[in-house]
Scaffold this motif. Structure first.
Motif, mmCIF file in Angstrom:
data_model
loop_
_atom_site.group_PDB
_atom_site.id
_atom_site.type_symbol
_atom_site.label_atom_id
_atom_site.label_comp_id
_atom_site.label_asym_id
_atom_site.label_seq_id
_atom_site.Cartn_x
_atom_site.Cartn_y
_atom_site.Cartn_z
ATOM 1 N N THR A 48 0.839 -1.208 0.000
ATOM 2 C CA THR A 48 0.000 0.000 0.000
ATOM 3 C C THR A 48 0.868 1.250 0.000
ATOM 4 O O THR A 48 0.622 2.204 -0.748
ATOM 5 N N THR A 49 1.913 1.248 0.827
ATOM 6 C CA THR A 49 2.826 2.389 0.894
ATOM 7 C C THR A 49 3.508 2.622 -0.453
ATOM 8 O O THR A 49 3.574 3.756 -0.945
ATOM 9 N N LEU A 50 4.001 1.547 -1.071
ATOM 10 C CA LEU A 50 4.694 1.672 -2.354
ATOM 11 C C LEU A 50 3.744 2.129 -3.460
ATOM 12 O O LEU A 50 4.120 2.918 -4.332
ATOM 13 N N ARG A 51 2.516 1.636 -3.427
ATOM 14 C CA ARG A 51 1.534 2.050 -4.431
ATOM 15 C C ARG A 51 1.194 3.535 -4.280
ATOM 16 O O ARG A 51 0.976 4.233 -5.268
ATOM 17 N N LEU A 52 1.156 4.023 -3.055
ATOM 18 C CA LEU A 52 0.917 5.451 -2.826
ATOM 19 C C LEU A 52 2.082 6.280 -3.355
ATOM 20 O O LEU A 52 1.889 7.316 -3.998
ATOM 21 N N ILE A 53 3.314 5.800 -3.096
ATOM 22 C CA ILE A 53 4.506 6.514 -3.551
ATOM 23 C C ILE A 53 4.539 6.619 -5.079
ATOM 24 O O ILE A 53 4.974 7.628 -5.636
ATOM 25 N N LEU A 54 4.038 5.588 -5.751
ATOM 26 C CA LEU A 54 4.048 5.563 -7.219
ATOM 27 C C LEU A 54 2.783 6.158 -7.841
ATOM 28 O O LEU A 54 2.648 6.209 -9.064
ATOM 29 N N GLY A 55 1.844 6.570 -7.004
ATOM 30 C CA GLY A 55 0.613 7.150 -7.529
ATOM 31 C C GLY A 55 -0.367 6.125 -8.054
ATOM 32 O O GLY A 55 -1.311 6.467 -8.768
ATOM 33 N N LEU A 56 -0.162 4.845 -7.716
ATOM 34 C CA LEU A 56 -1.073 3.791 -8.171
ATOM 35 C C LEU A 56 -2.307 3.695 -7.282
ATOM 36 O O LEU A 56 -3.321 3.110 -7.672
ATOM 37 N N ARG A 75 3.892 14.879 -10.872
ATOM 38 C CA ARG A 75 3.783 13.433 -11.059
ATOM 39 C C ARG A 75 4.446 12.923 -12.343
ATOM 40 O O ARG A 75 5.259 12.004 -12.293
ATOM 41 N N ILE A 76 4.116 13.475 -13.469
ATOM 42 C CA ILE A 76 4.630 12.973 -14.753
ATOM 43 C C ILE A 76 6.144 13.136 -14.827
ATOM 44 O O ILE A 76 6.872 12.218 -15.223
ATOM 45 N N GLU A 77 6.630 14.300 -14.450
ATOM 46 C CA GLU A 77 8.076 14.568 -14.464
ATOM 47 C C GLU A 77 8.817 13.575 -13.574
ATOM 48 O O GLU A 77 9.871 13.041 -13.950
ATOM 49 N N ILE A 78 8.272 13.286 -12.403
ATOM 50 C CA ILE A 78 8.912 12.382 -11.445
ATOM 51 C C ILE A 78 8.903 10.947 -11.947
ATOM 52 O O ILE A 78 9.924 10.250 -11.910
#
Length: 304
Positions: A48-56, A75-78
Motif C-alpha cells: 500500500t505504501t509503495l503504491r501510494l509513492i508511485l501514484g497507483l 507526477r509525470i516529471e517524477i
C-alpha cells in the motif's frame, strides 16, 4: 526543497473502502544513493505504501516528496525517472526476453541500444530464442527488473522481489541490486517480509507492522538494538541468592536458570565477579544474542 532525499513521506494514513485503516502516520526517508530495505510481515502495509509513492493508489492523508519535489504537483516529471516492479509483472510467455522488452520500449521512450544494455545488466543477453515460459523464476524476475530499468531510472522500487526465488535466485538478485546501486548509481527501495533475504544488500532499514513504522535507521543501529535485547542465562549453586545479588540487572527466572539482559561482554565479566565474591559457584553461563532475523520477528511480534 531537500535534494538529499529520493523519497520522503510525511504522515501517510490510508483507509480502505471497507473502513479498515491500513496505514497510520507513515514517515519514511530514503536518501539519494542508498539501498533501503522496507520490511514487515505480510499484510503490514508495505505494498500500500509503495503504491501510494508511485501514484497507483490515491493519496488520502499525508504528503509524498520524490527527488525533493511534491509528487502530486510533479507526477509525470517524477515518474519519468522512476522504475518499479510491483506485485506480478506482465510478461509474455510466448515471446523471447528482447521481444518482451520491445513491447514496452517505445512506451518508455527507450532506444534499442538501451534495450540491449539492460539485458546485459541483468545477465539475460545470451538467452537466444528461448521463450520466457521456459525461464526459471529467477530469470523471469531479472527480466522484470530489466523492464523497470528501460527508462534508465534514478530511483528503482521493488516490491518483494525475492518472493518464490530459490537460494541461487536470491544470490543473483542480491548481486544485481548491489551492481545497480554501485555501477549505475541508482537509489533502490525494496520491500520484503524476510530480513535475512535482504540484510546483505541494504544500507538502511524501515520496519512496518500493522501499518505503522516501528523502526527506521541503519543496519548498525538495528544491530545496537539487537545488543540491547541480548540475554544471559546463568545457573548457580543458589539461584535465589544470585537473583538478589544481581537485582540491579532485573533478573528473571527462566526454567532452571536466571535470565538477565546485557549490552556488552564487560557486563558479563562484572556479573561473574559479583557472584564469585558472594561465594556462589557458576554452573551455567550462556549468552543468547538475537540475530537480526530474530530481532525483526521480536519487534513485529511485540507490536502485534
Amino acid at each position: 526543497m531537500n535534494n538529499n532525499y529520493s523519497i520522503k513521506t510525511t504522515g501517510l494514513t490510508h483507509v480502505h473502502t471497507k473502513g479498515v485503516k491500513t496505514l497510520t502516520d507513515v514517515n519514511i526517508a530514503v536518501k539519494k544513493g542508498e539501498i533501503y530495505g522496507f520490511l514487515g510481515p505480510n499484510g503490514a502495509g508495505k505494498t500500500t505504501t509503495l503504491r501510494l509513492i508511485l501514484g497507483l493508489t490515491k493519496l488520502q492523508t499525508g504528503k509524498i516528496e520524490i527527488f525533493g519535489k511534491d509528487f502530486a504537483s510533479n507526477r509525470i516529471e517524477i515518474l519519468r525517472k522512476v522504475g518499479s516492479l510491483i506485485e506480478n509483472p506482465s510478461l509474455y510467455g510466448h515471446l523471447r526476453a528482447n521481444e518482451n522488452l520491445e513491447v514496452y520500449r517505445e512506451l518508455y521512450g527507450a532506444t534499442k541500444a538501451r534495450l540491449i544494455e539492460v539485458l546485459k545488466i541483468v545477465g539475460l543477453e545470451n538467452t537466444g530464442n528461448k521463450k520466457v515460459r521456459q525461464f526459471s523464476l529467477g530469470m523471469k524476475q531479472r527480466l522484470s527488473v530489466a523492464l523497470a530499468l528501460l527508462p534508465n531510472p534514478e530511483l528503482l522500487i521493488l516490491d518483494e522481489p525475492a518472493n518464490g526465488l530459490d537460494p541461487t535466485g536470491i544470490i543473483e538478485l542480491r548481486e544485481l541490486v548491489k551492481k545497480l546501486n554501485k555501477e549505475e548509481g541508482m537509489t533502490i527501495l525494496m520491500s520484503s517480509h524476510q530480513l535475512a533475504e535482504i540484510e546483505k544488500m541494504v544500507t538502511q532499514v524501515g520496519i512496518i507492522s500493522k501499518g505503522q513504522i516501528i523502526f527506521q535507521g541503519s543496519l548498525p543501529q538495528l544491530g545496537q538494538l539487537q545488543k540491547k535485547q541480548s540475554q544471559l542465562l546463568i545457573h548457580t549453586s543458589d539461584d535465589q541468592l544470585a537473583m538478589q545479588v544481581l537485582h540491579s540487572y532485573k533478573p528473571e527466572l527462566s526454567g532452571n536458570a536466571i535470565s538477565v539482559n546485557y549490552t556488552d561482554e564487560k557486563e558479563i565479566a562484572t556479573m561473574c565477579r559479583t557472584l564469585h565474591d558472594k561465594q556462589l559457584d557458576i554452573y551455567l553461563l550462556h549468552p543468547q544474542q538475537n540475530n537480526l532475523e530474530q530481532l525483526f520477528m521480536d519487534l513485529t511480534t511485540q507490536h502485534a
